[in-house]
Motif scaffolding. Structure first.
Motif, PDB file in Angstrom:
ATOM      1  N   LYS A 145       2.792  12.548 -12.210  1.00  0.00           N
ATOM      2  CA  LYS A 145       1.471  11.618 -12.980  1.00  0.00           C
ATOM      3  C   LYS A 145       1.368  10.326 -12.201  1.00  0.00           C
ATOM      4  N   VAL A 146       2.282  10.302 -11.156  1.00  0.00           N
ATOM      5  CA  VAL A 146       2.191   8.990 -10.576  1.00  0.00           C
ATOM      6  C   VAL A 146       2.102   9.184  -8.960  1.00  0.00           C
ATOM      7  N   ASN A 147       1.845  10.438  -8.368  1.00  0.00           N
ATOM      8  CA  ASN A 147       1.655  10.509  -6.975  1.00  0.00           C
ATOM      9  C   ASN A 147       0.208  11.424  -6.560  1.00  0.00           C
ATOM     10  N   ILE A 148      -0.130  10.510  -5.775  1.00  0.00           N
ATOM     11  CA  ILE A 148      -1.629  11.093  -4.968  1.00  0.00           C
ATOM     12  C   ILE A 148      -1.102  11.319  -3.477  1.00  0.00           C
ATOM     13  N   SER A 149      -1.121  12.403  -3.041  1.00  0.00           N
ATOM     14  CA  SER A 149      -0.793  12.402  -1.583  1.00  0.00           C
ATOM     15  C   SER A 149      -1.824  13.060  -0.712  1.00  0.00           C
ATOM     16  N   PHE A 150      -2.078  12.907   0.528  1.00  0.00           N
ATOM     17  CA  PHE A 150      -3.124  13.505   1.428  1.00  0.00           C
ATOM     18  C   PHE A 150      -2.369  13.520   2.817  1.00  0.00           C
ATOM     19  N   ILE A 151      -3.033  14.507   3.509  1.00  0.00           N
ATOM     20  CA  ILE A 151      -2.517  14.741   4.920  1.00  0.00           C
ATOM     21  C   ILE A 151      -3.654  14.227   5.955  1.00  0.00           C
ATOM     22  N   VAL A 152      -3.080  13.241   6.796  1.00  0.00           N
ATOM     23  CA  VAL A 152      -4.053  13.057   7.907  1.00  0.00           C
ATOM     24  C   VAL A 152      -3.169  13.389   9.383  1.00  0.00           C
ATOM     25  N   ASP A 153      -4.010  13.002  10.351  1.00  0.00           N
ATOM     26  CA  ASP A 153      -3.357  13.047  11.694  1.00  0.00           C
ATOM     27  C   ASP A 153      -2.292  11.922  11.808  1.00  0.00           C
ATOM     28  N   ASP A 154      -1.066  12.085  12.224  1.00  0.00           N
ATOM     29  CA  ASP A 154      -0.045  11.154  12.378  1.00  0.00           C
ATOM     30  C   ASP A 154      -0.419   9.970  13.136  1.00  0.00           C
ATOM     31  N   THR A 155      -1.451  10.023  14.254  1.00  0.00           N
ATOM     32  CA  THR A 155      -1.858   8.867  14.858  1.00  0.00           C
ATOM     33  C   THR A 155      -2.654   8.077  13.888  1.00  0.00           C
ATOM     34  N   HIS A 156      -3.223   8.639  12.771  1.00  0.00           N
ATOM     35  CA  HIS A 156      -4.082   7.858  11.918  1.00  0.00           C
ATOM     36  C   HIS A 156      -3.567   7.070  10.719  1.00  0.00           C
ATOM     37  N   ALA A 157      -2.168   7.679  10.676  1.00  0.00           N
ATOM     38  CA  ALA A 157      -1.526   7.359   9.347  1.00  0.00           C
ATOM     39  C   ALA A 157      -1.370   5.689   9.137  1.00  0.00           C
ATOM     40  N   ASP A 158      -0.926   5.192  10.254  1.00  0.00           N
ATOM     41  CA  ASP A 158      -0.542   3.552  10.039  1.00  0.00           C
ATOM     42  C   ASP A 158      -1.925   2.825   9.540  1.00  0.00           C
ATOM     43  N   GLY A 159      -2.932   3.320  10.222  1.00  0.00           N
ATOM     44  CA  GLY A 159      -4.206   2.515  10.070  1.00  0.00           C
ATOM     45  C   GLY A 159      -4.728   2.798   8.819  1.00  0.00           C
ATOM     46  N   VAL A 160      -4.558   3.992   8.253  1.00  0.00           N
ATOM     47  CA  VAL A 160      -4.955   4.195   6.863  1.00  0.00           C
ATOM     48  C   VAL A 160      -4.142   3.556   6.063  1.00  0.00           C
ATOM     49  N   VAL A 161      -3.148   3.429   6.139  1.00  0.00           N
ATOM     50  CA  VAL A 161      -2.130   2.697   5.033  1.00  0.00           C
ATOM     51  C   VAL A 161      -2.570   1.200   5.081  1.00  0.00           C
ATOM     52  N   ARG A 162      -2.671   0.639   6.299  1.00  0.00           N
ATOM     53  CA  ARG A 162      -3.117  -0.862   6.429  1.00  0.00           C
ATOM     54  C   ARG A 162      -4.187  -0.848   5.684  1.00  0.00           C
ATOM     55  N   LYS A 163      -5.179  -0.210   5.870  1.00  0.00           N
ATOM     56  CA  LYS A 163      -6.463  -0.363   5.396  1.00  0.00           C
ATOM     57  C   LYS A 163      -6.549  -0.117   3.876  1.00  0.00           C
ATOM     58  N   LEU A 164      -5.659   1.022   3.433  1.00  0.00           N
ATOM     59  CA  LEU A 164      -5.460   1.048   1.772  1.00  0.00           C
ATOM     60  C   LEU A 164      -4.876  -0.007   1.441  1.00  0.00           C
ATOM     61  N   HIS A 165      -4.019  -0.735   1.887  1.00  0.00           N
ATOM     62  CA  HIS A 165      -3.237  -1.769   1.373  1.00  0.00           C
ATOM     63  C   HIS A 165      -4.175  -3.090   1.109  1.00  0.00           C
ATOM     64  N   GLU A 166      -4.993  -3.283   2.233  1.00  0.00           N
ATOM     65  CA  GLU A 166      -5.942  -4.348   2.095  1.00  0.00           C
ATOM     66  C   GLU A 166      -6.803  -4.088   0.768  1.00  0.00           C
ATOM     67  N   ILE A 167      -7.446  -2.676   0.761  1.00  0.00           N
ATOM     68  CA  ILE A 167      -8.199  -2.356  -0.552  1.00  0.00           C
ATOM     69  C   ILE A 167      -7.769  -2.569  -1.840  1.00  0.00           C
ATOM     70  N   TYR A 168      -6.540  -2.077  -1.866  1.00  0.00           N
ATOM     71  CA  TYR A 168      -5.921  -1.935  -3.161  1.00  0.00           C
ATOM     72  C   TYR A 168      -5.134  -3.443  -3.563  1.00  0.00           C
ATOM     73  N   PHE A 169      -4.710  -4.128  -2.614  1.00  0.00           N
ATOM     74  CA  PHE A 169      -3.831  -5.218  -2.822  1.00  0.00           C
ATOM     75  C   PHE A 169      -4.348  -6.614  -2.246  1.00  0.00           C
ATOM     76  N   GLY A 170      -5.628  -6.570  -1.796  1.00  0.00           N
ATOM     77  CA  GLY A 170      -6.264  -7.712  -1.213  1.00  0.00           C
ATOM     78  C   GLY A 170      -5.456  -8.045   0.059  1.00  0.00           C
ATOM     79  N   GLN A 171      -5.712  -9.362   0.550  1.00  0.00           N
ATOM     80  CA  GLN A 171      -5.035  -9.863   1.717  1.00  0.00           C
ATOM     81  C   GLN A 171      -4.133 -10.554   1.528  1.00  0.00           C
ATOM     82  N   GLU A 172      -4.113 -11.503   0.922  1.00  0.00           N
ATOM     83  CA  GLU A 172      -3.321 -12.523   0.462  1.00  0.00           C
ATOM     84  C   GLU A 172      -2.264 -13.078   1.416  1.00  0.00           C
TER      85      GLU A 172
END
Ligand code: ASP
Ligand code: MG
Length: 445
Positions: free
Chosen positions: A418-445
């Motif tokens: 009930k707490v985990n949503i996972s999805f698969i992307v290419d290895d090369t994209h993972a870091d960029g996706v996480v950074r972008k999502l962090h910005e969206i969910y947690f703002g920049q601060e």
């Protein structure tokens, strides 16, 4: 009472042990029981020494003796305390000689060998705590009731351990004794030393906390708490104030190294709060792990990613309306001893992921007999830990971001936890996706 657990880096040397003594001394009125890991990387060094003895027939233990004797000297332990340390080091040396001689290392011997790390650290720390005026006493876990099965290197405590722990510790605490207990280890019914698996002292602490119905289990680490993302990846990552047991367990499993994945279980049973604190920065509030969030705020708690993942698509036209297809697929994995991480199924296909470490030769052959198989390497799992009841909003933003970045999402899994949503992307994209999502969910601060 409270349980205070300190990890290896918190007790790495004399200075750190003094510092920990200060942290404990400030909390004596809360009746702590202290649980310790081995000093620094001792466990790794013990395993290295074992390996050396086994493969090269050599006994080398400087990496173990030096830091312990240095700490003992710097903390000016009593002669009696120092003798206990040297006696343990001598016992360890004989054991290594034995391994070097017979060139054999069973799981049982391995556990006996790594147990020296924790046995040394509690004796040194307790001796220092006494020198600092506290009524401390070192205990090997089995002296406080930890009895396990004989699954060496990953033992499980027996059911009665909880009540034994309570029976033994309660009068000690009443007598105002400060127990300093080895994490990670136990003894089986035959009296052989066992271990609870690497990183297992967290679990020792939460078991004591649950057994004692502690007010709180404090897990003291070298980071400020559970973070919203890996700070090496996302420099803006920040400490999460509160997470649920489920969220913490998923985070531990998905690569945040903060807590042992199975450490949450005992406290979850008794609703005992777990607080992750930084021994290097005790003033920081840390992360509270609780049954239900007191301040439900953002829908997302944290983001993690696991790289080097292999994605397998299995498609069968026979699957429609068939029973037993899933079973035949999974039995291929079982036969090849390959463990599967994520799974998604449709009427005619199954997608699943594995760590890339596996050799897939025979698996591919096996699966090929029952279905069409497509294996893709170089993938990454991106995991969003948060409140799945708010998944529509979470997913909208996640996939919006992926689309904007032109990143293809290849598989999704949500709902099993009930707490985990996972999805698969290419290895090369993972870091960029996480950074972008962090910005969206947690703002920049
Ligand atoms: N010393 C053990 C290890 O390094 C147990 C622990 O630290 O939790 O795995
Ligand atoms: Mg350790």
């Amino acid at each position: 009472m409270i349980v205070m657990k300190f990890g290896g880096s918190s007790v790495a040397n004399a200075e750190r042990i003094r510092h920990v003594g200060g942290i404990v001394a400030e909390r004596l009125s809360q009746k702590p029981a202290v649980v310790l890991s081995a000093m620094g990387d001792t466990t790794d060094y013990l395993l290295e020494a074992a390996d050396r003895a086994l493969t090269a027939g050599e006994v080398s233990m400087e990496k173990i003796t030096v830091p312990h004797l240095e700490a003992a000297a710097a903390l000016r332990l009593d002669a009696a305390d120092e003798r206990e340390i040297t006696a343990l080091l001598e016992e360890l040396e004989s054991l290594l000689r034995g391994i070097a001689l017979i060139r054999e290392l069973t799981g049982r011997t391995r556990d006996y060998l790594v147990s020296f790390g924790e046995r040394l650290s509690v004796r040194i720390a307790a001796a220092w705590f006494r020198a600092a005026g506290m009524n401390a006493r070192a205990f090997d876990a089995w002296e406080t009731g930890f009895v396990s099965d004989s699954n060496y290197t990953r033992a499980e405590l027996d059911r009665e351990s909880w009540s034994r722990v309570k029976k033994i510790l309660t009068p000690l605490l009443e007598a105002e004794i400060l127990p300093v207990i080895t994490g990670f280890i136990a003894k089986d019914g035959k009296g052989n030393i066992t271990t609870l698996g690497r990183g297992g002292s967290d679990r020792s602490a939460t078991i004591i906390g649950a057994a004692m119905n502690a007010e709180e289990v404090q897990v003291w680490k070298d980071v400020d708490g559970i973070l919203t993302a890996d700070p090496r990846l996302v420099p803006e990552a920040r400490v999460v104030e509160e997470v649920t047991y489920e969220e913490a367990a998923e985070l531990a499993y998905y690569g945040s190294q903060v807590l042992h994945p199975r450490a949450m279980q005992p406290c979850r049973k008794t609703n005992t709060p777990v607080l992750v604190k930084n021994s290097y920065n005790p003033a920081a509030p840390g992360t509270r792990i609780v049954p239900v969030l007191e301040k439900p705020g953002l829908p997302v708690r944290a983001l993690t990613t696991r790289k080097n993942v292999t994605l397998i698509d299995i498609v069968s036209t026979h699957m429609v309306g068939q029973s037993g297809f899933l079973e035949s697929v999974f039995s291929c994995f079982a036969r090849n001893s390959i463990s599967v991480d994520m799974v998604a199924t449709s009427e005619v296909s199954i997608s699943l992921t594995l760590d890339s470490a596996h050799d897939l030769g025979t698996l591919e052959e096996d699966l090929g007999r029952i279905a069409n198989v497509d294996i893709k390497t170089g993938k990454a799992i991106v995991t969003i830990i948060g409140d799945v009841r708010r998944s529509s909003k979470i997913l909208k933003e996640a996939f919006g971001a992926c689309a904007a970045m032109d990143v293809q999402v290849e598989m999704i899994s949500q709902g099993a936890s009930k707490v985990n949503i996972s999805f698969i992307v290419d290895d090369t994209h993972a870091d960029g996706v996480v950074r972008k999502l962090h910005e969206i969910y947690f703002g920049q601060e």
